[in-house]
Design an enzyme around this catalytic site. Structure first.
Site, mmCIF file in Angstrom:
data_model
loop_
_atom_site.group_PDB
_atom_site.id
_atom_site.type_symbol
_atom_site.label_atom_id
_atom_site.label_comp_id
_atom_site.label_asym_id
_atom_site.label_seq_id
_atom_site.Cartn_x
_atom_site.Cartn_y
_atom_site.Cartn_z
ATOM 1 N N CYS A 4 0.840 -1.205 0.000
ATOM 2 C CA CYS A 4 0.000 0.000 0.000
ATOM 3 C C CYS A 4 0.875 1.255 0.000
ATOM 4 C CB CYS A 4 -0.913 0.008 1.225
ATOM 5 S SG CYS A 4 -1.940 1.490 1.334
ATOM 6 N N CYS A 12 -1.789 7.439 5.048
ATOM 7 C CA CYS A 12 -2.856 6.749 5.791
ATOM 8 C C CYS A 12 -2.217 5.626 6.587
ATOM 9 C CB CYS A 12 -3.900 6.183 4.831
ATOM 10 S SG CYS A 12 -5.189 5.189 5.661
ATOM 11 N N CYS A 15 -4.290 0.823 8.438
ATOM 12 C CA CYS A 15 -3.916 -0.603 8.479
ATOM 13 C C CYS A 15 -2.606 -0.732 9.248
ATOM 14 C CB CYS A 15 -3.790 -1.162 7.063
ATOM 15 S SG CYS A 15 -5.340 -1.206 6.165
ATOM 16 N N CYS A 84 -7.282 2.847 -2.681
ATOM 17 C CA CYS A 84 -6.984 1.985 -1.535
ATOM 18 C C CYS A 84 -7.048 0.515 -1.960
ATOM 19 C CB CYS A 84 -7.986 2.237 -0.412
ATOM 20 S SG CYS A 84 -7.855 1.065 0.959
ATOM 21 N N GLU A 259 -34.073 -7.028 15.424
ATOM 22 C CA GLU A 259 -33.128 -5.992 15.027
ATOM 23 C C GLU A 259 -33.829 -4.636 15.138
ATOM 24 O OE1 GLU A 259 -30.372 -3.534 13.792
ATOM 25 O OE2 GLU A 259 -29.857 -5.667 13.935
ATOM 26 N N CYS A 331 -17.379 -8.800 17.590
ATOM 27 C CA CYS A 331 -16.293 -8.074 16.919
ATOM 28 C C CYS A 331 -15.388 -7.402 17.949
ATOM 29 C CB CYS A 331 -16.846 -7.044 15.944
ATOM 30 S SG CYS A 331 -17.882 -5.782 16.715
#
Length: 372
Positions: A4, A12, A15, A84, A259, A331
């Site tokens: 990248c 950036c 990551c 990206c 939901e 997550c």
């Protein structure tokens, strides 16, 4: 050097693990997860589900910054992220086209310091199953709506992959991504995605996993675990567009999906109707509200809460409902561990890591909890 250029030139740094070899990333994540869940003595650790290292994201969120050329889509006037490598080539090409089209229309990005300009964000979502895309413009007001509508036919000719285009009005000068008002500029209002052959629909405000290849593995694994438990009745809390519930459906199994976002429930109902599933229903409710008013006891409960986790109230309710099994998709393993402490009448039988977010410290984890 990584693959990248944005990272290598310090434009950036999102990551933050991109310099690590992918196998090393997986080891670091696995080690952290083992440390967090070690107190619960999982009976089985399954091999991590891996991801492609490039082109795996199906959603791009671009800040629209004012610049000499009109607008830059990315992080700032100096940093455009339209190339990206986390997005596949087709998304990169569409982002190029959209940025150029906006400049030709004379659209200005929103200047946060001066509180001037109209365009705040550009969001692009791609269906990996058919390549169609949804484009959303987040605006401060209706000021340039007419200009976008007038130029839309030209944009659709230049980027025929765009099937859904909307404008969202977010007038508040705060770091809030979207507002309540959504205006569709196209007749089509949703994208169709297919994971493991099951149709799932994506609308502007419905949550959908950003890594479709790993999401397929996650839903398939959850369905296998559910089938091993052989439940007659299943509840899917925080069900989104119905991914878990639809994968677990059988003609004889009664399923309820809950939901809070109405758009996601509309998508889930459409999927169930297309598949002609009779024993499954989806309701637009807050999970806590449903928990307080629910009826017959389920055999299995699937939960997929946001990063904050279930919290004390829902964990106490699950303890009272006392299903035989809980399948928890998280997550955020830190809040998962806190919730597992609260679910003290359950033991952890299986754990699997799903690398939904390569090159970062984040990941998805699925755990199977069984009533002691």
């Amino acid at each position: 050097m990584s693959f990248c250029s944005y990272y290598d030139t310090y434009q950036c740094r999102s990551c933050s693990w991109i310099d690590y070899h992918y196998a090393e990333q997986l080891k670091l994540k696995t080690d952290r997860l083992h440390t967090l869940l070690k107190p619960f003595e999982p009976q089985e650790w399954l091999k991590p589900a891996t991801s492609p290292i490039k082109g795996f994201r199906n959603k791009a969120k671009m800040v629209a910054t004012p610049a000499a050329d009109g607008v830059v889509l990315g992080l700032s006037e100096e940093v455009s992220l339209i190339e990206c490598p986390l997005y596949d080539v087709s998304m990169q090409k569409v982002l190029h086209t959209v940025q150029q089209w906006l400049r030709e229309l004379g659209v200005k990005g929103y200047d946060v310091k001066k509180k001037k300009g109209e365009l705040k964000y550009v969001l692009l979502t791609r269906s990996t199953s058919n390549g169609s895309m949804m484009l959303r413009f987040i605006l401060r007001s209706h000021g340039i709506l007419g200009r976008l509508e007038k130029g839309l036919s030209d944009l659709l000719l230049r980027a025929p992959e765009l099937k859904v285009v909307t404008v969202n009005i977010q007038p508040v000068h705060m770091a809030i991504l979207e507002g309540d008002e959504e205006i569709f500029l196209t007749e089509q209002t949703r994208l169709e995605e297919r994971l493991n052959g099951i149709p799932l629909y994506i609308r502007p405000k419905s949550f959908f996993q950003t890594n479709a290849e790993v999401a397929e593995k996650l839903y398939r694994t959850a369905a296998e675990w559910v089938n091993e438990a052989k439940p007659a009745r299943l509840w899917d809390l925080f069900c989104g567009a119905g991914g878990f519930a639809l994968h677990c459906a059988t003609p004889e199994r009664e399923i309820i999906g809950i939901e809070i976002e109405p758009e996601a429930i509309a998508c889930a109902r459409d999927s169930a109707a297309q598949l002609e599933m009779k024993n499954i229903r989806f309701e637009s409710l807050d999970a806590a509200s449903f928990g307080a008013s629910s009826g017959a006891k389920p055999d299995v409960v699937i939960v997929n809460p946001p990063r904050r986790g279930l919290g004390e109230q829902l964990c106490k309710w699950l303890e009272r409902v006392s299903p035989e099994n809980i399948i928890y998709s998280s997550c955020n393993a830190v809040t998962l561990a806190k919730d597992m402490e609260r679910l003290s009448s359950y033991e952890c039988t299986k754990v699997q890591l799903f690398d939904m977010f390569p090159h970062t410290e984040h990941y998805e984890v699925l755990v199977f909890l069984r009533k002691i």
